[in-house]
Design an enzyme around this catalytic site. Structure first.
Site, PDB file in Angstrom:
ATOM      1  CB  CYS A  43      -0.944   0.050   1.326  1.00 16.37           C
ATOM      2  SG  CYS A  43      -1.782   1.461   1.480  1.00 16.37           S
ATOM      3  CB  CYS A  66      -1.867   4.728   4.490  1.00 19.51           C
ATOM      4  SG  CYS A  66      -3.305   4.111   3.552  1.00 19.51           S
ATOM      5  CB  SER A  67       0.041   0.744   6.312  1.00 20.95           C
ATOM      6  OG  SER A  67      -1.000   1.448   7.226  1.00 20.95           O
ATOM      7  CB  CYS A  68      -4.499  -0.582   2.771  1.00 19.17           C
ATOM      8  SG  CYS A  68      -5.300   1.041   2.911  1.00 19.17           S
TER       9      CYS A  68
END
Lengths: 90, 195, 86
Positions: free
Chosen positions: B103, B106-108
């Site tokens: 991702c 962000c950090s999905c």
């Protein structure tokens, strides 16, 4: 817009002045729709507390590395809301 | 960006914020503890590994998993009571194609199925380079793919979360499903390792 | 908006720091920040998109210097202050 798997699309080049989910590295570049991922609220609207937000189709769009970076043999698939995309003549 | 207390040590800032949130009636101690209890109890790569092992053992489950990840998670009791909240997409490794998930924005990441995301997944280094130099990133993880294997990178930029189905290792034909699941690692489910 | 978070394809961040693998949180305060985000989001205080937007509004130099959950903390402080809630 009626996009299907195989449709060629270009990610919009513009840079809106608010939150959005189209990564800069695909903007202006051409890819191919892999599949429809359903319909989801548009982050650009939800981040601005626009109620109700627009709900749009989201597509998995595959870009060849060479299209994005000028080199590389891998592919990158990015998930993009319909209003981030323009239909590209095939 | 006002109202911050950045001159304080970070732990003290968090304590103050938590106290203000509780005083404002926006959260209770019990709710906050419950979030963490559920994370520690329920979120684990064991869940994703069970799905992979079932797919290896049962071709028709494999097909259903690829067609509809949410329904396939539900079959194993892994959709939480409210559903996963995202669209789950399983992508299968083959001799021709290796899948890698990132991702960049962000950090999905599907926490309940893969366990709390590792720090490297959230790092600026991984997020920036996985889409551009995936083969070099994989080499840092000790994974050297054959030159002929194409790499497909998936950038989770919307409401789909990805789970990589690693290729089944050779010589596991007779292995029971529980033992197969034990072979599957968190890195394997993200695509930075094979099994 | 192209902000500092939008780093796909950038170079210069060095090798992937995989040595710190293993633990979801590296201090108790990180866990508390995680829990605050979940509870406040669940209550409808903000949407995930508003939370992401607040992270992305962190000044670029601060964003790059901060750890992952320090960014989350900054975003929570910003959103609650802007709403006049806490």
């Amino acid at each position: 817009m009626s996009l299907r798997p195989g449709s060629r699309v270009r990610a919009r080049a513009g840079d809106p002045d608010h939150h959005t989910r189209v990564p800069r590295y695909v903007r202006g570049h051409v890819g191919e729709v892999v599949e429809l991922e359903g319909e989801w609220p548009l982050p650009d609207d939800r981040a601005r507390r626009i109620d109700p937000p627009r709900v749009e189709a989201v597509y998995a769009v595959r870009f060849p590395a060479a299209e994005l970076w000028g080199e590389g043999t891998h592919t990158i698939t990015v998930d993009l809301w319909e209003s981030y995309l323009l239909e590209e003549p095939s | 960006m006002t109202g911050t207390h950045s001159e304080l040590p970070v732990a003290a800032r968090v304590r103050q914020l938590e106290e203000r949130v509780i005083a404002a009636g926006l959260a209770t101690d019990a709710e906050l503890d419950d979030v963490l209890a559920r994370l520690y109890d329920g979120a684990s790569p064991v869940n994703g590994a069970r799905m992979v092992a079932r797919a290896w053992a049962d071709e028709s489950y494999f097909r259903r998993l690829l067609a509809d990840g949410n329904a396939a998670a539900g079959e194993l009791g892994l959709g939480d009571p409210y559903g996963l909240g995202y669209r789950l997409k399983a992508v299968a490794n083959t001799p021709q194609q290796h899948n890698l998930v990132v991702c960049t924005l962000c950090s999905c990441y599907p926490v309940s199925l893969l366990g709390p995301s590792p720090s490297w997944y959230k790092s600026l280094a991984y997020r920036s380079r996985a889409v551009r130099k995936p083969r070099a990133v994989l080499a840092e993880f000790g994974l050297e793919l054959p030159a002929g294997t194409e790499i497909a990178v998936w950038d989770a930029s919307a409401e789909t979360r990805y789970l990589v189905v690693p290729a089944r290792p050779a010589g596991t034909g007779e292995m029971p499903e529980d033992d197969l699941a034990a072979l599957v690692t968190q890195r394997g489910l993200i695509g930075t390792a094979v099994v | 908006m192209s902000r500092v978070h939008d780093i796909g394809g950038q170079t210069g961040f060095g090798p992937v720091p995989m040595a710190e693998d293993g633990q979801p949180f590296h201090a108790d305060w990180e866990a508390r920040v995680f829990a605050l985000n979940r509870v406040l989001g669940g209550r409808g205080v903000f949407t995930t998109d508003e939370f992401r937007d607040a992270i992305e509004r962190i000044p670029a130099e601060e964003y790059l210097a901060a750890g992952y959950y320090e960014r989350w903390l900054r975003a929570l402080e910003t959103l609650l202050a802007e709403r006049g809630l806490a």
